[in-house]
Design a protein around this motif. Structure first.
Motif, PDB file in Angstrom:
ATOM      1  N   PRO A  46     103.441  -7.280  42.015  1.00  0.00           N
ATOM      2  CA  PRO A  46     103.457  -6.058  41.194  1.00  0.00           C
ATOM      3  C   PRO A  46     104.830  -5.815  40.559  1.00  0.00           C
ATOM      4  O   PRO A  46     104.919  -5.299  39.458  1.00  0.00           O
ATOM      5  CB  PRO A  46     103.125  -4.948  42.201  1.00  0.00           C
ATOM      6  N   GLU A  47     105.885  -6.220  41.251  1.00  0.00           N
ATOM      7  CA  GLU A  47     107.226  -6.047  40.691  1.00  0.00           C
ATOM      8  C   GLU A  47     107.405  -6.867  39.413  1.00  0.00           C
ATOM      9  O   GLU A  47     108.096  -6.441  38.492  1.00  0.00           O
ATOM     10  CB  GLU A  47     108.277  -6.428  41.722  1.00  0.00           C
ATOM     11  N   THR A  48     106.777  -8.035  39.360  1.00  0.00           N
ATOM     12  CA  THR A  48     106.863  -8.874  38.169  1.00  0.00           C
ATOM     13  C   THR A  48     106.175  -8.183  36.995  1.00  0.00           C
ATOM     14  O   THR A  48     106.675  -8.188  35.873  1.00  0.00           O
ATOM     15  CB  THR A  48     106.215 -10.245  38.425  1.00  0.00           C
ATOM     16  N   VAL A  49     105.040  -7.563  37.269  1.00  0.00           N
ATOM     17  CA  VAL A  49     104.262  -6.899  36.217  1.00  0.00           C
ATOM     18  C   VAL A  49     104.907  -5.578  35.807  1.00  0.00           C
ATOM     19  O   VAL A  49     105.058  -5.295  34.619  1.00  0.00           O
ATOM     20  CB  VAL A  49     102.811  -6.648  36.702  1.00  0.00           C
ATOM     21  N   LEU A  50     105.305  -4.788  36.797  1.00  0.00           N
ATOM     22  CA  LEU A  50     105.858  -3.461  36.521  1.00  0.00           C
ATOM     23  C   LEU A  50     107.327  -3.485  36.112  1.00  0.00           C
ATOM     24  O   LEU A  50     107.805  -2.572  35.459  1.00  0.00           O
ATOM     25  CB  LEU A  50     105.722  -2.563  37.760  1.00  0.00           C
ATOM     26  N   GLY A  51     108.036  -4.519  36.554  1.00  0.00           N
ATOM     27  CA  GLY A  51     109.465  -4.572  36.292  1.00  0.00           C
ATOM     28  C   GLY A  51     110.253  -3.665  37.223  1.00  0.00           C
ATOM     29  O   GLY A  51     111.412  -3.356  36.978  1.00  0.00           O
ATOM     30  N   GLU A  97     101.673   4.439  44.784  1.00  0.00           N
ATOM     31  CA  GLU A  97     100.985   3.306  44.164  1.00  0.00           C
ATOM     32  C   GLU A  97     100.478   2.330  45.220  1.00  0.00           C
ATOM     33  O   GLU A  97      99.350   1.826  45.127  1.00  0.00           O
ATOM     34  CB  GLU A  97     101.917   2.578  43.187  1.00  0.00           C
ATOM     35  N   LYS A  98     101.298   2.061  46.228  1.00  0.00           N
ATOM     36  CA  LYS A  98     100.883   1.163  47.312  1.00  0.00           C
ATOM     37  C   LYS A  98      99.665   1.724  48.039  1.00  0.00           C
ATOM     38  O   LYS A  98      98.713   1.000  48.324  1.00  0.00           O
ATOM     39  CB  LYS A  98     102.028   0.964  48.312  1.00  0.00           C
ATOM     40  N   GLN A  99      99.685   3.030  48.328  1.00  0.00           N
ATOM     41  CA  GLN A  99      98.575   3.648  49.039  1.00  0.00           C
ATOM     42  C   GLN A  99      97.297   3.595  48.209  1.00  0.00           C
ATOM     43  O   GLN A  99      96.207   3.377  48.741  1.00  0.00           O
ATOM     44  CB  GLN A  99      98.901   5.091  49.431  1.00  0.00           C
ATOM     45  N   LYS A 100      97.421   3.780  46.904  1.00  0.00           N
ATOM     46  CA  LYS A 100      96.257   3.717  46.018  1.00  0.00           C
ATOM     47  C   LYS A 100      95.621   2.327  46.074  1.00  0.00           C
ATOM     48  O   LYS A 100      94.391   2.191  46.141  1.00  0.00           O
ATOM     49  CB  LYS A 100      96.672   4.055  44.582  1.00  0.00           C
ATOM     50  N   LEU A 139      95.888   0.138  48.594  1.00  0.00           N
ATOM     51  CA  LEU A 139      95.301  -0.028  49.926  1.00  0.00           C
ATOM     52  C   LEU A 139      93.976   0.720  50.048  1.00  0.00           C
ATOM     53  O   LEU A 139      93.022   0.211  50.645  1.00  0.00           O
ATOM     54  CB  LEU A 139      96.288   0.443  50.997  1.00  0.00           C
ATOM     55  N   ASP A 140      93.888   1.913  49.475  1.00  0.00           N
ATOM     56  CA  ASP A 140      92.638   2.681  49.500  1.00  0.00           C
ATOM     57  C   ASP A 140      91.529   1.949  48.751  1.00  0.00           C
ATOM     58  O   ASP A 140      90.379   1.917  49.196  1.00  0.00           O
ATOM     59  CB  ASP A 140      92.841   4.076  48.901  1.00  0.00           C
ATOM     60  N   GLU A 141      91.868   1.353  47.620  1.00  0.00           N
ATOM     61  CA  GLU A 141      90.874   0.605  46.835  1.00  0.00           C
ATOM     62  C   GLU A 141      90.406  -0.632  47.604  1.00  0.00           C
ATOM     63  O   GLU A 141      89.217  -0.955  47.606  1.00  0.00           O
ATOM     64  CB  GLU A 141      91.456   0.209  45.480  1.00  0.00           C
ATOM     65  N   ILE A 142      91.326  -1.322  48.262  1.00  0.00           N
ATOM     66  CA  ILE A 142      90.959  -2.488  49.074  1.00  0.00           C
ATOM     67  C   ILE A 142      90.000  -2.064  50.178  1.00  0.00           C
ATOM     68  O   ILE A 142      89.003  -2.734  50.443  1.00  0.00           O
ATOM     69  CB  ILE A 142      92.213  -3.167  49.654  1.00  0.00           C
ATOM     70  N   LYS A 143      90.290  -0.935  50.812  1.00  0.00           N
ATOM     71  CA  LYS A 143      89.435  -0.425  51.887  1.00  0.00           C
ATOM     72  C   LYS A 143      88.021  -0.151  51.362  1.00  0.00           C
ATOM     73  O   LYS A 143      87.028  -0.512  51.996  1.00  0.00           O
ATOM     74  CB  LYS A 143      90.029   0.846  52.475  1.00  0.00           C
ATOM     75  N   LYS A 144      87.923   0.484  50.186  1.00  0.00           N
ATOM     76  CA  LYS A 144      86.612   0.781  49.588  1.00  0.00           C
ATOM     77  C   LYS A 144      85.817  -0.503  49.330  1.00  0.00           C
ATOM     78  O   LYS A 144      84.626  -0.574  49.614  1.00  0.00           O
ATOM     79  CB  LYS A 144      86.778   1.548  48.269  1.00  0.00           C
ATOM     80  N   VAL A 145      86.482  -1.496  48.778  1.00  0.00           N
ATOM     81  CA  VAL A 145      85.815  -2.766  48.476  1.00  0.00           C
ATOM     82  C   VAL A 145      85.359  -3.450  49.765  1.00  0.00           C
ATOM     83  O   VAL A 145      84.237  -3.946  49.853  1.00  0.00           O
ATOM     84  CB  VAL A 145      86.735  -3.700  47.654  1.00  0.00           C
ATOM     85  N   ASN A 146      86.213  -3.453  50.785  1.00  0.00           N
ATOM     86  CA  ASN A 146      85.846  -4.059  52.068  1.00  0.00           C
ATOM     87  C   ASN A 146      84.624  -3.378  52.670  1.00  0.00           C
ATOM     88  O   ASN A 146      83.723  -4.043  53.191  1.00  0.00           O
ATOM     89  CB  ASN A 146      87.008  -4.003  53.055  1.00  0.00           C
TER      90      ASN A 146
END
Length: 61
Positions: free
Chosen positions: A22-27, A34-37, A39-46
């Motif tokens: 993400p650092e490469t993309v965001l600079g 942002e990290k929590q968002k 992780l929450d999305e990963i949890k939903k998909v799982n």
């Protein structure tokens, strides 16, 4: 042709997987929010994957 920067590249059989930080993309570094968002999305998909596998009889709990 534009050169792509990848933080890691893996070859799995006939598949190539490029990992981009993400650092490469965001600079910049990601914020804790942002990290929590992410992780929450990963949890939903799982959870959806587990529900699907249980419904298809692929996984018994």
């Amino acid at each position: 042709m534009e050169t792509k920067k990848y933080d890691a590249t893996y070859h799995l059989g006939k598949t190539t997987v490029h990992i981009v930080s993400p650092e490469t993309v965001l600079g910049r570094k990601m914020t804790e929010e942002e990290k929590q968002k992410v992780l929450d999305e990963i949890k939903k998909v799982n959870i959806e994957i587990l529900k699907s596998r249980i419904a298809n009889g692929e996984l018994v709990i």
